[in-house]
Enzyme design. Sequence first.
Site, PDB file in Angstrom:
ATOM      1  N   GLY A  49      13.444  68.199  24.990  1.00  0.00           N
ATOM      2  CA  GLY A  49      13.531  66.906  25.464  1.00  0.00           C
ATOM      3  C   GLY A  49      14.062  65.891  24.600  1.00  0.00           C
ATOM      4  N   TRP A  51      16.907  64.949  24.136  1.00  0.00           N
ATOM      5  CA  TRP A  51      18.223  64.190  24.865  1.00  0.00           C
ATOM      6  C   TRP A  51      17.734  63.194  25.750  1.00  0.00           C
ATOM      7  CZ3 TRP A  51      23.618  66.374  26.425  1.00  0.00           C
ATOM      8  CH2 TRP A  51      24.065  67.111  25.516  1.00  0.00           C
ATOM      9  N   ASP A  69      15.035  71.843  33.911  1.00  0.00           N
ATOM     10  CA  ASP A  69      15.052  73.089  32.842  1.00  0.00           C
ATOM     11  C   ASP A  69      14.193  74.263  33.416  1.00  0.00           C
ATOM     12  OD1 ASP A  69      15.991  73.208  29.643  1.00  0.00           O
ATOM     13  OD2 ASP A  69      14.596  74.930  30.380  1.00  0.00           O
ATOM     14  N   ASP A  87      15.135  77.114  37.479  1.00  0.00           N
ATOM     15  CA  ASP A  87      16.520  77.681  36.927  1.00  0.00           C
ATOM     16  C   ASP A  87      17.403  77.109  37.800  1.00  0.00           C
ATOM     17  OD1 ASP A  87      18.838  79.490  36.829  1.00  0.00           O
ATOM     18  OD2 ASP A  87      17.308  80.800  35.496  1.00  0.00           O
ATOM     19  N   ASP A 109      23.270  70.533  28.325  1.00  0.00           N
ATOM     20  CA  ASP A 109      23.070  71.133  26.928  1.00  0.00           C
ATOM     21  C   ASP A 109      22.627  72.496  27.220  1.00  0.00           C
ATOM     22  OD1 ASP A 109      23.349  71.139  24.159  1.00  0.00           O
ATOM     23  OD2 ASP A 109      21.285  70.335  23.973  1.00  0.00           O
ATOM     24  N   LYS A 149      28.276  71.394  27.405  1.00  0.00           N
ATOM     25  CA  LYS A 149      28.347  72.233  26.465  1.00  0.00           C
ATOM     26  C   LYS A 149      28.861  73.546  26.980  1.00  0.00           C
ATOM     27  CE  LYS A 149      24.780  74.048  24.261  1.00  0.00           C
ATOM     28  NZ  LYS A 149      23.354  74.018  23.404  1.00  0.00           N
TER      29      LYS A 149
HETATM   30  C1  SAM Z   1      19.837  73.624  23.590  1.00  0.00           C
HETATM   31  S1  SAM Z   1      18.433  73.643  24.708  1.00  0.00           S
HETATM   32  C2  SAM Z   1      18.609  72.014  25.273  1.00  0.00           C
HETATM   33  C3  SAM Z   1      17.953  71.136  24.306  1.00  0.00           C
HETATM   34  C4  SAM Z   1      17.915  69.546  24.851  1.00  0.00           C
HETATM   35  N1  SAM Z   1      19.116  68.884  25.006  1.00  0.00           N
HETATM   36  C5  SAM Z   1      17.129  68.790  23.799  1.00  0.00           C
HETATM   37  O1  SAM Z   1      17.785  67.864  23.219  1.00  0.00           O
HETATM   38  O2  SAM Z   1      15.970  68.852  23.785  1.00  0.00           O
HETATM   39  C6  SAM Z   1      19.021  74.584  26.072  1.00  0.00           C
HETATM   40  C7  SAM Z   1      18.104  74.738  27.279  1.00  0.00           C
HETATM   41  O3  SAM Z   1      19.028  74.928  28.447  1.00  0.00           O
HETATM   42  C8  SAM Z   1      18.163  75.841  29.001  1.00  0.00           C
HETATM   43  N2  SAM Z   1      18.560  76.610  30.359  1.00  0.00           N
HETATM   44  C9  SAM Z   1      19.486  77.833  29.751  1.00  0.00           C
HETATM   45  N3  SAM Z   1      19.756  78.503  31.007  1.00  0.00           N
HETATM   46  C10 SAM Z   1      19.348  77.573  31.966  1.00  0.00           C
HETATM   47  C11 SAM Z   1      19.112  77.921  33.564  1.00  0.00           C
HETATM   48  N4  SAM Z   1      19.898  78.684  34.211  1.00  0.00           N
HETATM   49  N5  SAM Z   1      18.444  76.994  34.337  1.00  0.00           N
HETATM   50  C12 SAM Z   1      17.922  75.811  33.466  1.00  0.00           C
HETATM   51  N6  SAM Z   1      17.728  75.788  32.257  1.00  0.00           N
HETATM   52  C13 SAM Z   1      18.473  76.565  31.584  1.00  0.00           C
HETATM   53  C14 SAM Z   1      17.016  76.591  28.176  1.00  0.00           C
HETATM   54  O4  SAM Z   1      15.954  76.692  28.932  1.00  0.00           O
HETATM   55  C15 SAM Z   1      16.768  75.592  27.224  1.00  0.00           C
HETATM   56  O5  SAM Z   1      15.782  74.557  27.331  1.00  0.00           O
END
Ligand code: SAM
Length: 195
Positions: A49, A51, A69, A87, A109, A149
């Site tokens: 969280g 961002w 997420d 998802d 992200d 990203k």
């Molecule tokens: C690097 S973290 C994001 C960090 C966030 N931007 C922050 O500032 O706190 C990447 C996120 O992408 C989510 N993610 C990956 N694949 C996903 C999907 N198919 N659907 C939803 N979320 C996904 C992961 O659960 C993870 O929480």
Amino acid sequence: MKQVQDHYFKKAKKEGYVARSAFKLEEIDVKHKLIKQGDKIIDLGCYPGSWMQYISKKIGANGIVLGVDRTPLKIQLADNMRFVHGDINELDLSITASFAPSFDLVCSDMAPNTTGNKSVDAARSFQLCQMALLVAQDNLKKKGATLVKIFQGETFDQLLKQMRDEYDKVKIIKPKSSRNESREIFLLGLNLKNK
Ligand SMILES: C[S@@+](CC[C@H](N)C(=O)[O-])C[C@H]1O[C@@H](n2cnc3c(N)ncnc32)[C@H](O)[C@@H]1O
């Protein structure tokens, strides 16, 4: 490099962010003036969280940041924050319209679980970017922007080409606060075409 990471870790703690990822977005925002008061923003892959915390402060009371997420958020939601748990590959994407008629920015992200196989990881990251571009096509207002990203790999050029077809301008960004050894890179599409 470790010292730089420690620096961002301490800075995040001091400024009340749940993760240091916030500084990547801040760096991009400061340089490209992306986020304004009152903006409506979708934040894909928002957990834990940071961002959302950064965006929430910048958009103020008239803005909305909608986080998505597959992991439930634990942070306290401010009045201008919304969260959808799911998802991205399984969600009914039309749900975003119930939060705002259109959005100024879609950012992602999202990162796949890494396997250690660079091609597989890059392909999965590319697929998540495809989903983000789809959400952007459906939800952005005229001249809206998209920040994604991607893990660098064979699919990078394909994503760059697609974004150049869809946006007037595309910037390739490697924030200083991103680990040097990390293969992540950001693409920023400005002014969505055909709206
Ligand atoms: C690097 S973290 C994001 C960090 C966030 N931007 C922050 O500032 O706190 C990447 C996120 O992408 C989510 N993610 C990956 N694949 C996903 C999907 N198919 N659907 C939803 N979320 C996904 C992961 O659960 C993870 O929480």
